[in-house]
Motif scaffolding. Structure first.
Motif, PDB file in Angstrom:
ATOM      1  N   LEU A   4     -63.621  -4.340 -56.524  1.00 14.22           N
ATOM      2  CA  LEU A   4     -64.543  -3.402 -57.160  1.00 14.22           C
ATOM      3  C   LEU A   4     -64.423  -3.514 -58.671  1.00 14.22           C
ATOM      4  CD1 LEU A   4     -66.499  -0.963 -57.208  1.00 14.22           C
ATOM      5  CD2 LEU A   4     -64.467   0.519 -57.091  1.00 14.22           C
ATOM      6  N   PHE A   5     -65.547  -3.726 -59.335  1.00 11.35           N
ATOM      7  CA  PHE A   5     -65.603  -3.727 -60.793  1.00 11.35           C
ATOM      8  C   PHE A   5     -66.253  -2.421 -61.249  1.00 11.35           C
ATOM      9  CE2 PHE A   5     -65.203  -8.160 -59.781  1.00 11.35           C
ATOM     10  CZ  PHE A   5     -64.444  -8.687 -60.810  1.00 11.35           C
ATOM     11  N   ILE A   6     -65.521  -1.644 -62.040  1.00 11.89           N
ATOM     12  CA  ILE A   6     -66.058  -0.426 -62.654  1.00 11.89           C
ATOM     13  C   ILE A   6     -66.492  -0.815 -64.056  1.00 11.89           C
ATOM     14  CG2 ILE A   6     -65.600   1.957 -63.321  1.00 11.89           C
ATOM     15  CD1 ILE A   6     -63.321   1.953 -61.251  1.00 11.89           C
ATOM     16  N   ALA A   7     -67.792  -0.777 -64.300  1.00 15.64           N
ATOM     17  CA  ALA A   7     -68.314  -1.372 -65.529  1.00 15.64           C
ATOM     18  C   ALA A   7     -69.549  -0.625 -65.993  1.00 15.64           C
ATOM     19  CB  ALA A   7     -68.631  -2.846 -65.286  1.00 15.64           C
ATOM     20  N   ASP A  80     -63.486   4.839 -50.105  1.00 18.12           N
ATOM     21  CA  ASP A  80     -62.190   5.173 -50.693  1.00 18.12           C
ATOM     22  C   ASP A  80     -61.722   3.973 -51.517  1.00 18.12           C
ATOM     23  OD1 ASP A  80     -59.379   5.579 -51.086  1.00 18.12           O
ATOM     24  OD2 ASP A  80     -59.280   6.819 -49.275  1.00 18.12           O
ATOM     25  N   LEU A  81     -61.192   4.220 -52.713  1.00 15.21           N
ATOM     26  CA  LEU A  81     -60.758   3.107 -53.560  1.00 15.21           C
ATOM     27  C   LEU A  81     -59.618   2.316 -52.921  1.00 15.21           C
ATOM     28  CD1 LEU A  81     -62.752   4.239 -55.585  1.00 15.21           C
ATOM     29  CD2 LEU A  81     -61.018   3.970 -57.369  1.00 15.21           C
ATOM     30  N   ARG A  82     -58.942   2.898 -51.954  1.00 17.18           N
ATOM     31  CA  ARG A  82     -57.906   2.156 -51.245  1.00 17.18           C
ATOM     32  C   ARG A  82     -58.484   1.039 -50.382  1.00 17.18           C
ATOM     33  NH1 ARG A  82     -54.758   7.194 -48.602  1.00 17.18           N
ATOM     34  NH2 ARG A  82     -56.962   7.821 -48.380  1.00 17.18           N
ATOM     35  N   HIS A  83     -59.770   1.088 -50.158  1.00 11.61           N
ATOM     36  CA  HIS A  83     -60.431   0.035 -49.369  1.00 11.61           C
ATOM     37  C   HIS A  83     -60.334  -1.320 -50.045  1.00 11.61           C
ATOM     38  CE1 HIS A  83     -63.702  -2.086 -47.219  1.00 11.61           C
ATOM     39  NE2 HIS A  83     -64.095  -2.477 -48.428  1.00 11.61           N
ATOM     40  N   PHE A  84     -60.266  -1.341 -51.375  1.00 10.48           N
ATOM     41  CA  PHE A  84     -60.401  -2.585 -52.122  1.00 10.48           C
ATOM     42  C   PHE A  84     -59.055  -3.266 -52.342  1.00 10.48           C
ATOM     43  CE2 PHE A  84     -63.945   0.155 -53.254  1.00 10.48           C
ATOM     44  CZ  PHE A  84     -65.014  -0.683 -52.942  1.00 10.48           C
ATOM     45  N   GLY A  85     -59.101  -4.600 -52.286  1.00 10.85           N
ATOM     46  CA  GLY A  85     -57.892  -5.349 -52.613  1.00 10.85           C
ATOM     47  C   GLY A  85     -57.518  -5.215 -54.069  1.00 10.85           C
ATOM     48  N   ALA A  86     -58.534  -5.005 -54.921  1.00  9.04           N
ATOM     49  CA  ALA A  86     -58.302  -4.784 -56.350  1.00  9.04           C
ATOM     50  C   ALA A  86     -59.481  -4.011 -56.922  1.00  9.04           C
ATOM     51  CB  ALA A  86     -58.133  -6.105 -57.102  1.00  9.04           C
ATOM     52  N   VAL A  87     -59.169  -3.121 -57.851  1.00  3.73           N
ATOM     53  CA  VAL A  87     -60.184  -2.393 -58.610  1.00  3.73           C
ATOM     54  C   VAL A  87     -59.982  -2.773 -60.074  1.00  3.73           C
ATOM     55  CG1 VAL A  87     -61.062  -0.133 -59.308  1.00  3.73           C
ATOM     56  CG2 VAL A  87     -60.215  -0.475 -56.966  1.00  3.73           C
ATOM     57  N   VAL A  88     -61.017  -3.317 -60.693  1.00  2.00           N
ATOM     58  CA  VAL A  88     -60.925  -3.804 -62.068  1.00  2.00           C
ATOM     59  C   VAL A  88     -61.715  -2.862 -62.967  1.00  2.00           C
ATOM     60  CG1 VAL A  88     -61.320  -5.749 -63.623  1.00  2.00           C
ATOM     61  CG2 VAL A  88     -60.753  -6.171 -61.210  1.00  2.00           C
ATOM     62  N   MET A  89     -61.012  -2.186 -63.870  1.00  2.00           N
ATOM     63  CA  MET A  89     -61.640  -1.242 -64.788  1.00  2.00           C
ATOM     64  C   MET A  89     -62.148  -2.000 -66.007  1.00  2.00           C
ATOM     65  SD  MET A  89     -62.698   1.662 -65.666  1.00  2.00           S
ATOM     66  CE  MET A  89     -62.739   3.074 -66.782  1.00  2.00           C
ATOM     67  N   ARG A  90     -63.495  -2.071 -66.163  1.00  2.00           N
ATOM     68  CA  ARG A  90     -64.104  -2.851 -67.225  1.00  2.00           C
ATOM     69  C   ARG A  90     -65.137  -2.050 -68.017  1.00  2.00           C
ATOM     70  NH1 ARG A  90     -62.526  -6.983 -69.720  1.00  2.00           N
ATOM     71  NH2 ARG A  90     -64.678  -7.593 -70.042  1.00  2.00           N
TER      72      ARG A  90
END
Length: 321
Positions: A4-7, A80-90
């Protein structure tokens, strides 16, 4: 894995130069599934942090960096954010209270097992301007204060200074005041909001003519090339957003010394990607929110910065499983 990319809004990306796009494209090339959302799509409920996210598919010929559209987005879904292997805050600055709130929400998600990069508390605790104070051996004479008299005294001592806000990006609000002090009072009043906000003053570094260098640190290691952002015309700012010309070049010996001194320490604090700014031999900023310049370095040198980042992201995510 799902990433997940938060951008910022994907429709605003200029993919020919966008670092987040470069990350997404490399992750997708490796077979990872890409999702995206914006900070306002995060919510805490029932002891967990959820995102209203969209699965993103990159479309078109990737060699065409001007293509539009460049992506297709599936219908929004709540995960749920736990679903993702990685969450990238951008998310780009401004680093305002909503940005801080985003780091609080991501920190709550992290406590339940979500894997967030860069680490939310590390983003929040590292002022991109003030972080240089931890390494004064690399710093030009600098003052941070809201006291107008002290700012005037600093200018009187050094004669040629740069004044800037602590929460800007892309060269926003950066002023040079030469020895004649032209408009010093007005600039101090404006930047400090008449003493309500702190201002950074730094002795002017003439080597800005050779560029404001962006040195990328990924997983504690330096990318072997910097991007020198060179001011154009009468402009004092080298930032690309302010019209600077980007020129990729090998790191100097002093660039490497700065990178090696800071790199592992910052990585140990949870900062997977950092953009150090240096002018001449001086460190001027430690950027941790959404460091850029991947595309320019990749295009000019052939060095695979995005590949280095996704390598580091895969390792870091695996280490947290």
């Amino acid at each position: 894995m799902d990433i997940l990319f938060i951008a910022d809004p994907l429709g605003h990306f200029k993919i020919y130069k966008d670092t987040t796009y470069a990350m997404m494209a490399e992750a997708a090339r490796r077979g990872h599934t890409i999702y995206a959302c914006e900070p306002q799509h995060l919510a805490w409920i029932g002891g967990k942090v959820e995102g209203t996210v969209q699965r993103v598919t990159i479309v078109g010929d990737e060699a065409d960096s001007a293509r539009s559209p460049w992506y297709e987005a599936a219908a929004p879904e709540i995960l749920d954010l736990r679903h993702f292997g990685a969450v990238v805050m951008r998310k780009d600055p401004p680093f305002d209270m909503e940005y801080v709130t985003s780091t609080w929400l991501l920190e709550l998600a992290e406590r339940t097992g979500a894997r967030i990069f860069n680490k939310p508390s590390a983003i929040r605790d590292h002022s991109e301007k003030l972080a240089i104070g931890e390494w004064p051996e690399f710093v030009v004479p600098t003052l941070v204060t809201r006291d107008a008299a002290r700012l005037r005294s600093f200018h009187a001592e050094h004669g040629d200074v740069i004044l800037k806000p602590l929460d800007g990006m892309g060269g926003m609000g950066v002023f040079r005041v030469k020895a004649d002090g032209m408009n010093l009072g007005t600039i101090v009043e404006m930047l400090s909001d008449n003493g309500a906000r702190s201002v950074m003053a730094q002795k002017f570094i003439p080597q800005i003519a050779d560029g404001d260098k962006r040195i990328l640190i990924i997983g504690g290691q330096a990318v072997p090339y910097s991007l020198a952002r060179i001011p154009q015309g009468n402009e004092v700012r080298g930032n690309l957003a302010a019209g600077g010309l980007g020129r990729a070049q090998p790191l100097t010996e002093n660039d490497r010394r700065i990178a090696e001194t800071l790199g592992q320490t910052l990585f140990d604090r949870g900062l997977l990607l950092v953009g150090l700014d240096a002018i001449g031999d001086y460190l001027t900023e430690v950027n941790v929110t959404s460091p850029t310049c991947f595309r320019e370095i990749m295009d000019q040198t052939g060095f695979d910065v995005a590949g280095m980042f996704i390598d580091a992201l895969e390792r870091a995510a695996a280490a947290q499983q």
